[in-house]
Structure formats: C-alpha cells, structure tokens
Design an enzyme around this catalytic site. Sequence first.
Site, PDB file in Angstrom:
ATOM      1  N   CYS A   1      39.052  -1.071   3.054  1.00 25.44           N
ATOM      2  CA  CYS A   1      39.003  -1.884   4.264  1.00 25.44           C
ATOM      3  C   CYS A   1      37.589  -1.941   4.826  1.00 25.44           C
ATOM      4  O   CYS A   1      36.790  -1.034   4.624  1.00 25.44           O
ATOM      5  CB  CYS A   1      39.918  -1.281   5.319  1.00 25.44           C
ATOM      6  SG  CYS A   1      41.580  -1.005   4.730  1.00 25.44           S
TER       7      CYS A   1
ATOM      8  N   ARG B   1      35.171  -5.803   0.615  1.00 25.01           N
ATOM      9  CA  ARG B   1      35.822  -4.485   0.592  1.00 25.01           C
ATOM     10  C   ARG B   1      37.348  -4.595   0.567  1.00 25.01           C
ATOM     11  O   ARG B   1      38.041  -3.647   0.211  1.00 25.01           O
ATOM     12  CB  ARG B   1      35.402  -3.679   1.814  1.00 25.01           C
ATOM     13  CG  ARG B   1      33.924  -3.412   1.888  1.00 25.01           C
ATOM     14  CD  ARG B   1      33.603  -2.610   3.113  1.00 25.01           C
ATOM     15  NE  ARG B   1      34.042  -1.237   2.999  1.00 25.01           N
ATOM     16  CZ  ARG B   1      33.306  -0.254   2.534  1.00 25.01           C
ATOM     17  NH1 ARG B   1      32.075  -0.474   2.161  1.00 25.01           N
ATOM     18  NH2 ARG B   1      33.774   0.966   2.456  1.00 25.01           N
TER      19      ARG B   1
ATOM     20  N   TRP C   1      42.592  -3.832   3.021  1.00 26.78           N
ATOM     21  CA  TRP C   1      43.057  -3.711   1.633  1.00 26.78           C
ATOM     22  C   TRP C   1      44.268  -2.793   1.721  1.00 26.78           C
ATOM     23  O   TRP C   1      44.136  -1.602   1.980  1.00 26.78           O
ATOM     24  CB  TRP C   1      41.972  -3.106   0.763  1.00 26.78           C
ATOM     25  CG  TRP C   1      42.292  -3.105  -0.705  1.00 26.78           C
ATOM     26  CD1 TRP C   1      42.071  -4.117  -1.589  1.00 26.78           C
ATOM     27  CD2 TRP C   1      42.873  -2.041  -1.464  1.00 26.78           C
ATOM     28  NE1 TRP C   1      42.489  -3.742  -2.849  1.00 26.78           N
ATOM     29  CE2 TRP C   1      42.986  -2.471  -2.801  1.00 26.78           C
ATOM     30  CE3 TRP C   1      43.320  -0.756  -1.143  1.00 26.78           C
ATOM     31  CZ2 TRP C   1      43.511  -1.679  -3.812  1.00 26.78           C
ATOM     32  CZ3 TRP C   1      43.856   0.041  -2.153  1.00 26.78           C
ATOM     33  CH2 TRP C   1      43.938  -0.431  -3.467  1.00 26.78           C
TER      34      TRP C   1
ATOM     35  N   ASN D   1      40.018   2.747   8.063  1.00 31.37           N
ATOM     36  CA  ASN D   1      39.869   2.647   6.613  1.00 31.37           C
ATOM     37  C   ASN D   1      40.188   4.025   6.055  1.00 31.37           C
ATOM     38  O   ASN D   1      39.580   5.010   6.478  1.00 31.37           O
ATOM     39  CB  ASN D   1      38.418   2.251   6.277  1.00 31.37           C
ATOM     40  CG  ASN D   1      38.129   2.321   4.795  1.00 31.37           C
ATOM     41  OD1 ASN D   1      39.051   2.284   3.971  1.00 31.37           O
ATOM     42  ND2 ASN D   1      36.870   2.424   4.441  1.00 31.37           N
ATOM     43  N   GLY D   2      41.129   4.121   5.150  1.00 31.30           N
ATOM     44  CA  GLY D   2      41.487   5.427   4.582  1.00 31.30           C
ATOM     45  C   GLY D   2      42.994   5.590   4.554  1.00 31.30           C
ATOM     46  O   GLY D   2      43.737   4.624   4.719  1.00 31.30           O
TER      47      GLY D   2
ATOM     48  N   GLU E   1      33.771  -3.071 -21.152  1.00 30.50           N
ATOM     49  CA  GLU E   1      33.267  -3.698 -19.922  1.00 30.50           C
ATOM     50  C   GLU E   1      33.498  -5.222 -19.948  1.00 30.50           C
ATOM     51  O   GLU E   1      33.887  -5.811 -18.942  1.00 30.50           O
ATOM     52  CB  GLU E   1      31.775  -3.352 -19.761  1.00 30.50           C
ATOM     53  CG  GLU E   1      31.065  -3.977 -18.587  1.00 30.50           C
ATOM     54  CD  GLU E   1      31.641  -3.648 -17.212  1.00 30.50           C
ATOM     55  OE1 GLU E   1      32.507  -2.768 -17.117  1.00 30.50           O
ATOM     56  OE2 GLU E   1      31.254  -4.305 -16.244  1.00 30.50           O
TER      57      GLU E   1
ATOM     58  N   LYS F   1      35.728  -7.179 -17.207  1.00 28.29           N
ATOM     59  CA  LYS F   1      35.215  -8.307 -16.407  1.00 28.29           C
ATOM     60  C   LYS F   1      36.179  -9.478 -16.476  1.00 28.29           C
ATOM     61  O   LYS F   1      36.474 -10.108 -15.476  1.00 28.29           O
ATOM     62  CB  LYS F   1      33.837  -8.775 -16.917  1.00 28.29           C
ATOM     63  CG  LYS F   1      32.634  -7.925 -16.609  1.00 28.29           C
ATOM     64  CD  LYS F   1      32.251  -7.844 -15.168  1.00 28.29           C
ATOM     65  CE  LYS F   1      33.011  -6.812 -14.425  1.00 28.29           C
ATOM     66  NZ  LYS F   1      32.542  -5.468 -14.372  1.00 28.29           N
TER      67      LYS F   1
ATOM     68  N   GLU G   1      39.601  -8.732 -14.648  1.00 28.98           N
ATOM     69  CA  GLU G   1      39.600  -8.589 -13.195  1.00 28.98           C
ATOM     70  C   GLU G   1      39.357  -9.899 -12.451  1.00 28.98           C
ATOM     71  O   GLU G   1      39.876 -10.070 -11.363  1.00 28.98           O
ATOM     72  CB  GLU G   1      38.679  -7.457 -12.702  1.00 28.98           C
ATOM     73  CG  GLU G   1      37.230  -7.546 -13.011  1.00 28.98           C
ATOM     74  CD  GLU G   1      36.459  -6.267 -12.618  1.00 28.98           C
ATOM     75  OE1 GLU G   1      36.975  -5.405 -11.897  1.00 28.98           O
ATOM     76  OE2 GLU G   1      35.304  -6.151 -13.061  1.00 28.98           O
TER      77      GLU G   1
ATOM     78  N   HIS H   1      44.305  -0.299 -36.431  1.00 36.70           N
ATOM     79  CA  HIS H   1      45.358   0.667 -36.098  1.00 36.70           C
ATOM     80  C   HIS H   1      46.273   0.145 -34.990  1.00 36.70           C
ATOM     81  O   HIS H   1      46.899   0.931 -34.285  1.00 36.70           O
ATOM     82  CB  HIS H   1      44.729   2.006 -35.695  1.00 36.70           C
ATOM     83  CG  HIS H   1      43.931   2.614 -36.798  1.00 36.70           C
ATOM     84  ND1 HIS H   1      44.506   3.108 -37.940  1.00 36.70           N
ATOM     85  CD2 HIS H   1      42.592   2.769 -36.951  1.00 36.70           C
ATOM     86  CE1 HIS H   1      43.557   3.557 -38.751  1.00 36.70           C
ATOM     87  NE2 HIS H   1      42.381   3.362 -38.172  1.00 36.70           N
TER      88      HIS H   1
ATOM     89  N   LYS I   1      35.995  -3.770  -3.670  1.00 38.70           N
ATOM     90  CA  LYS I   1      34.704  -3.392  -4.216  1.00 38.70           C
ATOM     91  C   LYS I   1      34.523  -1.880  -4.242  1.00 38.70           C
ATOM     92  O   LYS I   1      33.953  -1.322  -5.167  1.00 38.70           O
ATOM     93  CB  LYS I   1      33.616  -4.036  -3.346  1.00 38.70           C
ATOM     94  CG  LYS I   1      32.207  -3.743  -3.776  1.00 38.70           C
ATOM     95  CD  LYS I   1      31.898  -4.511  -5.029  1.00 38.70           C
ATOM     96  CE  LYS I   1      30.554  -4.148  -5.603  1.00 38.70           C
ATOM     97  NZ  LYS I   1      30.496  -4.488  -7.035  1.00 38.70           N
TER      98      LYS I   1
HETATM   99  C1  G6P Z   1      36.192  -0.596  -7.957  1.00 34.98           C
HETATM  100  C2  G6P Z   1      35.300  -1.796  -8.185  1.00 34.98           C
HETATM  101  C3  G6P Z   1      34.631  -1.686  -9.556  1.00 34.98           C
HETATM  102  C4  G6P Z   1      33.877  -0.384  -9.672  1.00 34.98           C
HETATM  103  C5  G6P Z   1      34.766   0.816  -9.362  1.00 34.98           C
HETATM  104  C6  G6P Z   1      33.943   2.090  -9.211  1.00 34.98           C
HETATM  105  O1  G6P Z   1      37.274  -0.635  -8.815  1.00 34.98           O
HETATM  106  O2  G6P Z   1      36.058  -2.994  -8.100  1.00 34.98           O
HETATM  107  O3  G6P Z   1      33.741  -2.770  -9.733  1.00 34.98           O
HETATM  108  O4  G6P Z   1      33.351  -0.253 -10.950  1.00 34.98           O
HETATM  109  O5  G6P Z   1      35.460   0.624  -8.121  1.00 34.98           O
HETATM  110  O6  G6P Z   1      33.132   1.956  -8.078  1.00 34.98           O
HETATM  111  P1  G6P Z   1      31.775   2.716  -7.872  1.00 34.98           P
HETATM  112  O7  G6P Z   1      31.277   2.216  -6.540  1.00 34.98           O
HETATM  113  O8  G6P Z   1      32.093   4.180  -7.837  1.00 34.98           O
HETATM  114  O9  G6P Z   1      30.871   2.373  -8.983  1.00 34.98           O
END
Ligand code: G6P
Length: 613
Positions: free
Chosen positions: A2, A27, A73, A99-100, A486, A490, A493, A509, A608
């Site tokens: 949040c 966020r 969130w 937030n939390g 990765e 990408k 997501e 496999h 994020k």
């Molecule tokens: C969330 C974000 C990702 C990020 C991950 C770890 O899932 O959407 O993009 O890689 O958190 O976040 P950090 O800030 O610890 O890299």
Amino acid sequence: MCGIVAYIGPKQAYPIIVKGLKRLEYRGYDSAGIALINDTLKIYKTKGKVSDLELTLEGKDIQGNIGMGHTRWATHGEPNDENAHPHLSQSGNLAVIHNGIIENYGTIKEELIKRGHTFESDTDTEVLIHLIEDIQLNENISIDEAVRLALNQVIGAYAIVILVKNEPAKLIAARKGSPLVVGLGREEGEFFLASDATPIVEYTRDVTYLNDGEIAFVKDGKLSIKTIENIAKTPFIQKLEINLEEIEKGGYPHFMIKEIFEQPKSIYDSIRGRIDSVQGKIAMRSIQEYEDKLRNVKRLILIGCGTSWHAALVGEYLFEEFARIPVEVEYASEFRYRNPIIYPDDLVIAISQSGETADTLAAIELAKEKGATVFGVCNVVGSSIPRMSHAGAYTHAGPEIGVASTKAFTAQVSVLTIMALAVAQIRGAISQERLRLVLSELEAIPQLVEEALKTNDHIMKLAAIFKDSRNFLYLGRGVNFPVALEGALKLKEISYIHAEGYPAAEMKHGPIALIDEDMPIVVIAPKRGMYEKVMSNIQEVKARKGKIIAIVTQGDTKIKEMADYVIEIPDTEEALTPLLSTIPLQLLSYHIAVLRGCNVDQPRNLAKSVTVE
Ligand code: G6P
C-alpha cells in the site's frame, strides 16, 4: 504494497495528496481513499484506482490544510469501498491509513466486539484504530499515549498515519516493518509523510526515515519522535538524492519502457567510479572494509525475491566463475522458515530493488542472529535492507516505478559482477590480465546495451506475431538460464500469458511434451558458452514444430538457419551476456503486453514492493 501520503501545512492538502497517491500507485492499486480535516473530518474512498477516487470527488468539499491518502494492495478483505482506507475509530474521532498486516487482529477484534465495538470492514486496520480509541477512552489518556500502548499490543508490520478530528493540527505516524519517511517542508510548520520519497521530492529534499518501533508526532508545527518504549529520539535529517525527472515518464508512454531505455545510463551509473580496467583496480568500500573476511569466506548465500532472486542466480555463476567460492541461492521466503545452517564465516548477500521486501528483511534478521555477515545490494537509498546490513553496495539505477523490474535487474547484475571480480582479486582467484579484460568488457556494456536496444522495432513486429499465444517457453543455459527465468517472469507478470523458463537441456525432461506448432520458444543462444549444446536443443524443438525465437550474437549464421526468428545482440564476455540478452526479452514482454491492451505499469494483483509476507 500500500501507498501512504499525508500533508500538514499552509497549502491545500488535497492536490498534494492526490498527486502523491498517483506517484505511489505502483505500490498497490486495488482501492484508494483520502481523509481531510477542515472544520470536520471528511473521508472519501472507493474501490479502484486513484483516478476513480478523483471522479467520485467531483463537486465534493476537498478543502483542508491537513490530510492523508492511501492506495491499497489488498491483504485482509477483498478490494471494495468498505475495505478501502482510511478507517475510522468507533466514535469517528480517529482515522487511520495503514500499510502492513496486524497479525493478531482476530483476537483483538473478538475482544473489542465483546466490548461493544462494531466494524464496517473486514480489515485488520480498522481493528487497530478501534483498539487505539478503546485504550484512550478506557484509560483516559492522550491519543498519543494510546497509540503507543496499542502498538505495544499488536503483532505484525505497519506503517500508519492517524488524523484526529478534534485535534486538527496534528498528525501521528508510526512504523514497524513497513517504510515511512517524513519530509520537512520549506514553509514553517509544513510536513509530509509517505511510504517512499516519490511524493515528497517535488516539495522538499530534507527527510527523515522512521526506524522500526518509532512514532512521529507532528503537532503545532513541530516534529517529535519517540519509540514505542517511550524513549525520545532526535530526528536524523538527510538529503533526498532523487530528482523529479527520474520519477516522471519523460515522454514515454509507460514507466517500463522508459526504464528499459534508461539501462545504458543505469548500468553506467552502477559501475562508474568502481572499476578501472587500465589499472585492473576495483573500488567498492564494503569490499575493502571486509577484505580479511572475504579472503577467508567459505560460502556465499545469495537471497532475494522475484527478479532480485534471478539476479542472485546470475550472481551464483559470477562468484563461482571468478572468485571460485561455493554459492547457494535461496528464495528469502524459503530461507527464513527453513532453519538454515549458517556458519559465522558465511557471507549472505541480500539483493533487493526496494530494500523493503518483508521476506528478505526477515531472512537477513535470521542470518544475523546466526552470526553471518550480511551485505545488501539495494537500489533505494536509505531503505531498510541497507540499514540492517553490515555493509553492501547500492545499485544506482535510479527510481524504478514500473512494477515489472527491468533496469534494477541489470544494475544488480552489474554490481554483483564487480563484487565477484573484487572478491576474486582479493583471493587471488583471477589473473590481473583476465581481470583487466573482463573489466574493460564491463566498461563497454552501457554502449552495447544501447546497441541491443536498437532491436526494439524488430521486436515490436515479433510481438505482433506472438501476442495471442497462450504459452511461452524460455530456454537458456549456464549464466543465461536465470535470464530465461527472468524473460518468462516478465512476460507472465505484465501480459498474463503463461510462460516458463527452463535450463535448455532440462526441456526434454518434461516441457518438451508441451511443444507443438503453436508454441513459441525463446532460446537464449549467444555464441559464447554452450553454443553447440544450445543448437542441439533448438533442433529438438524444431523436430516438434515449435516456433523458435533465438537471441543470438550479431553475425551468427548457424542458428539463423534453424530458428524461425532471430534477435541479434552484441558480443561480449560470456559472464556478461545476461546484461545484453535480458534486453530483448524485456522489450518482447513489454510490446506483447501493450498489444494485448494490458496495464503494463500496474499489472493486476502485483505490487512493486512487497512489504508483507
Ligand atoms: C515484487 C516486484 C518484483 C520484485 C520483487 C522483489 O514482486 O513486483 O518486481 O522483483 O517484489 O522486490 P525487491 O524490491 O526486493 O527487489
């Protein structure tokens, strides 16, 4: 998670708060709400985005010099109007944004219900503000003291801001486990509060970050801080380092594409001043300070979540290749609950863009308890992980706003490369000649990324061909296996296409069963590394009629003959190829998501910065 923003001062609070919420929307964006005081306390909130909130506020009274806003969130309670913040106390005198997660909210709620409290939402947050008021009225104490006592009763994580209807010149804020920054405005008695500095930077550069267990009181134009144990603290004021342009789109349609194109600069900024290929020297303060420790370290444990965990996997390869140290890579969320075996001569490297990821923070605490030395590799200056770590290094990627991490990843990989080379040098695991060569290749990377970005138009066309695919497979080997993971992350997501990353040889496999003429398979096949082996993997796919999109080194001819489509990247040292091979995968996912009409910067259900478990 949040986003929180609050203002008190001579200006109108509403425009500052709404602008701040838009900056914080990355966020979380399930619902949004705002509280303002002007004669009385007004609360407006709605399910949806900040722009939905603005629409509901047309024609409403939005006057007031004090207020707070929240973008949610959802954790406890689905996203709807009732569960949106702010929440009110039983009498309506107190409002809170949070937030939390308050973990013991269930038992507190039961107790409060027995005492006559009624609740309008399913949230843990509403329970907290009821508890504060209950303590205040029962014990007949000040609200400040009631906040302190209530926070001693709750278990969990929080960043909160409280407004008090009958004390309209006051803001109370507190933090434990979720970030909160206080900005000291340029005008007399002006203060800002926010989850991160992005809503503040345009108004002031002077900030103080609250520490865990601290409560800030802004009252009658003055800021004071105390701990929940009632110990007064002197605020430590520091200067913000980010600029306004860095947190705006600068002419790009989305933050994500802006950030992809910023990578020549963000990589350059992350290596600048740290390496000298002519002299074969590396300057990284933490490495120098811990030189003895690093000379004797027996094992590295690299931890992170999401994209940062992928950077850790690249780091594993780099440290093993250059420094010849055994490395383990762990998801922070698994590590923290696994009773891991950690020795005092282990070095834990925690990787995080935000520096606030709850699982990574908890994993660091555990590693420290067990006596390990912890280095942080983080992007956000002043965030919790660098403050909790013994040492570390910042990635200088600048603020990353797009939820899908791009430039933070390549900055992490750049910094890990430098660390691995520095440790290799200390331990005598690399010759000066090879060191100088790798450093000079690393110095060239920003320019080569620029080159790799020129594939953008070609990739846009490929995106149009594959935008309706239902599944994707990403294959890579060695240091490019994490890049495959990765690339798949990408895509899933931001475009919601199912995608899996696999080590190319593991395909037979299992995933090979999925391959048919509808299945696009992205193969990372630079000429360095296991080129011939990857070619065999491509043959295996072709035999099953899969569609190959190959990421190849410029000038490659062999794979071009086999693959359906190729994307060319410049040549570099094998260990550095992830810094280039990642670029087309970022672009591919971006363009596919745009063509599918997805909200690229704010993909559904994601946030994020994950500051809750
Ligand atoms: C969330 C974000 C990702 C990020 C991950 C770890 O899932 O959407 O993009 O890689 O958190 O976040 P950090 O800030 O610890 O890299």
